[in-house]
Motif scaffolding. Structure first.
Motif, PDB file in Angstrom:
ATOM      1  N   THR A  63     -24.575   1.485   5.592  1.00 20.42           N
ATOM      2  CA  THR A  63     -25.660   1.461   4.613  1.00 20.42           C
ATOM      3  C   THR A  63     -25.228   0.706   3.358  1.00 20.42           C
ATOM      4  O   THR A  63     -25.999  -0.079   2.792  1.00 20.42           O
ATOM      5  CB  THR A  63     -26.104   2.895   4.257  1.00 20.42           C
ATOM      6  OG1 THR A  63     -26.336   3.615   5.476  1.00 20.42           O
ATOM      7  CG2 THR A  63     -27.374   2.908   3.441  1.00 20.42           C
ATOM      8  N   SER A 184     -21.793  -1.093  10.960  1.00 23.27           N
ATOM      9  CA  SER A 184     -21.311   0.255  10.667  1.00 23.27           C
ATOM     10  C   SER A 184     -20.246   0.603  11.698  1.00 23.27           C
ATOM     11  O   SER A 184     -20.366   0.212  12.861  1.00 23.27           O
ATOM     12  CB  SER A 184     -22.457   1.260  10.777  1.00 23.27           C
ATOM     13  OG  SER A 184     -21.943   2.587  10.863  1.00 23.27           O
ATOM     14  N   LYS A 189     -20.727   4.615  16.936  1.00 19.45           N
ATOM     15  CA  LYS A 189     -21.150   3.224  17.155  1.00 19.45           C
ATOM     16  C   LYS A 189     -20.297   2.582  18.253  1.00 19.45           C
ATOM     17  O   LYS A 189     -19.234   3.100  18.606  1.00 19.45           O
ATOM     18  CB  LYS A 189     -21.034   2.425  15.859  1.00 19.45           C
ATOM     19  CG  LYS A 189     -21.743   3.043  14.663  1.00 19.45           C
ATOM     20  CD  LYS A 189     -23.252   3.041  14.750  1.00 19.45           C
ATOM     21  CE  LYS A 189     -23.834   3.548  13.433  1.00 19.45           C
ATOM     22  NZ  LYS A 189     -25.286   3.654  13.447  1.00 19.45           N
TER      23      LYS A 189
HETATM   24  C1  LIG Z   1     -25.760   3.689  11.823  1.00 22.29           C
HETATM   25  C2  LIG Z   1     -26.705   2.683  11.321  1.00 22.29           C
HETATM   26  C3  LIG Z   1     -26.688   2.245   9.977  1.00 22.29           C
HETATM   27  C4  LIG Z   1     -25.912   2.928   8.903  1.00 22.29           C
HETATM   28  O1  LIG Z   1     -24.567   2.994   9.064  1.00 22.29           O
HETATM   29  P1  LIG Z   1     -23.723   4.108   8.256  1.00 22.29           P
HETATM   30  O2  LIG Z   1     -22.334   3.656   8.460  1.00 22.29           O
HETATM   31  O3  LIG Z   1     -24.024   5.428   8.897  1.00 22.29           O
HETATM   32  O4  LIG Z   1     -24.161   4.049   6.835  1.00 22.29           O
HETATM   33  C5  LIG Z   1     -27.509   1.196   9.616  1.00 22.29           C
HETATM   34  N1  LIG Z   1     -28.350   0.634  10.492  1.00 22.29           N
HETATM   35  C6  LIG Z   1     -28.435   1.053  11.771  1.00 22.29           C
HETATM   36  C7  LIG Z   1     -29.387   0.362  12.686  1.00 22.29           C
HETATM   37  C8  LIG Z   1     -27.628   2.098  12.226  1.00 22.29           C
HETATM   38  O5  LIG Z   1     -27.717   2.505  13.493  1.00 22.29           O
END
Ligand SMILES: *Cc1c(COP(=O)(O)O)cnc(C)c1O
Length: 371
Positions: A63, A184, A189
């Protein structure tokens, strides 16, 4: 009394098999550099090379990467950023954090990614300053059309690659299409750390310099603030060491996810539910998402069968309570319908054949009872 599911949605332990992360952490601890040191540098170079762009900049999470990308492109108050409404509000959070206005576009009914024709129409009829294209569920948006449309309109393009590490379209990786791309490394992920982490990638040298400053107080050099809007958003050495160790296994892990997804889609071919098209390199199967008009009943059935599931995502961005009706006039039929129908099934590296079979059996049993 609910038993824990015998098939979880994700297992970090299974996904990390074969890697001694304790040893990796031991080395990083022994180096006594914990913030922006050699591990971050090594990971940044390896990741930039993997994506095929000039620069990678480690940050604290995905984010923040989105927010810093917007700041890097000078997007702020009074400006409008086009994005999709079905991707979990992360892009919206970043747009709001810089004081800009989210403008929501509907998605393609098959892929649920940003629909190029909708984008073309909106770029032609409205004032838009930047676009965030999300590669949802691991499948790349149609960048072969989206990138030229943005370029022709003179609009900055940000890719949200948080679900698409390693995906490739027309030989070019997710993250190598936009002016800048955001990743991220949240543990679930496709490339996951042991905690939070993120990265920006860009091929534009001046933007890379700006992003490096923005992630650390706006510093050009120590204690010298060269740009407004600086943050503290750094990737830890410990996380970078883990990510550097896991990166060489990413393609194999993605192939494993894709094989599980292909097995599901083949098994669900004659059912009433809508299975995703798995495809090839352009889809790294981050989430295996089916659509069913009886989603909630199916979900309860799966829970009873010991199969975990989730909904990505239940509320579209333009209907989130925080907007307090500001988008009451905005209607996105495909995105809105999808929120009521999407269901994510377990699909992760290390998942066993018998776990995959258990999921298929549970879904089959629900479908057969229904007819
Ligand atoms: C997980 C995710 C984020 C945010 O990542 P964080 O590391 O949790 O802040 C942003 N965009 C998408 C599409 C995501 O799946």
């Amino acid at each position: 009394m609910t038993r824990p599911p015998s098939v979880p949605l994700f297992s970090a332990e299974l996904a990390a098999r074969g890697l001694d992360l304790t040893a990796v952490l031991g080395q990083a601890i022994a180096s006594e550099r914990y913030v922006l040191g050699p591990w971050v540098q090594a990971f940044e170079s390896a990741f930039a090379a993997y994506v095929g762009v000039g620069h990678a900049i480690g940050v604290a999470n995905g984010t923040d990467a989105l927010e810093l990308a917007l700041r890097g492109l000078d997007i702020g108050p009074g400006q409008r950023v086009l994005t999709v409404a079905n991707a979990g509000f992360y892009g919206s959070s970043a747009i709001l954090a810089v004081g800009a206005e989210p403008v929501y576009a509907d998605v393609d009914p098959v892929t649920l990614n940003l629909a190029p024709q909708v984008l073309a129409d909106m770029l032609g009829s409205q004032s838009i300053h930047a676009v965030i294209a999300t590669h949802l569920y691991g499948r790349m948006a149609d960048m072969t059309v989206i990138a030229p449309l943005c370029r022709a309109a003179g609009v900055s393009l940000i890719e949200d690659c948080a679900q698409a590490h390693g995906a490739r379209l027309a030989g070019r990786a997710a993250g190598a299409w936009g002016d800048v791309a955001c990743f991220s490394f949240y543990p679930t992920k496709n490339l996951g750390a042991l905690g939070d982490g993120g990265a920006l990638v860009t091929g534009i040298d001046a933007l890379a310099d700006r992003l490096r400053a923005l992630r650390q107080y706006g510093w050009g050099s120590k204690y010298e603030v060269v740009c407004r809007g600086g943050r503290n958003s750094r990737l830890d050495e410990l996380q970078a060491a883990v990510l550097a160790a896991k990166l060489p296994g990413l393609d194999v892990a993605n192939a494993e996810r894709r094989a599980i997804a292909a097995r599901y889609t083949a098994a669900f071919a004659d059912m009433s539910l809508q299975a995703p098209v798995v495809g090839a390199d352009e889809n790294v199967a981050h989430l295996y998402v089916i659509r069913s008009p009886r989603r909630d009943a199916l979900r309860m059935h799966l829970t009873a069968c010991g199969v975990a599931s989730d909904v990505h995502y239940p509320v579209p961005d333009h209907r989130q309570p925080m907007h307090v009706g500001a988008y009451a006039d905005v209607h996105l039929p495909v995105s809105e319908a999808a929120c009521h129908q999407v269901l994510t099934l377990p699909c992760f590296p290390g998942m066993t054949d018998s776990q995959v079979s258990q999921v298929i059996d549970a879904v089959t049993c629900f479908e057969q009872e229904a007819v």
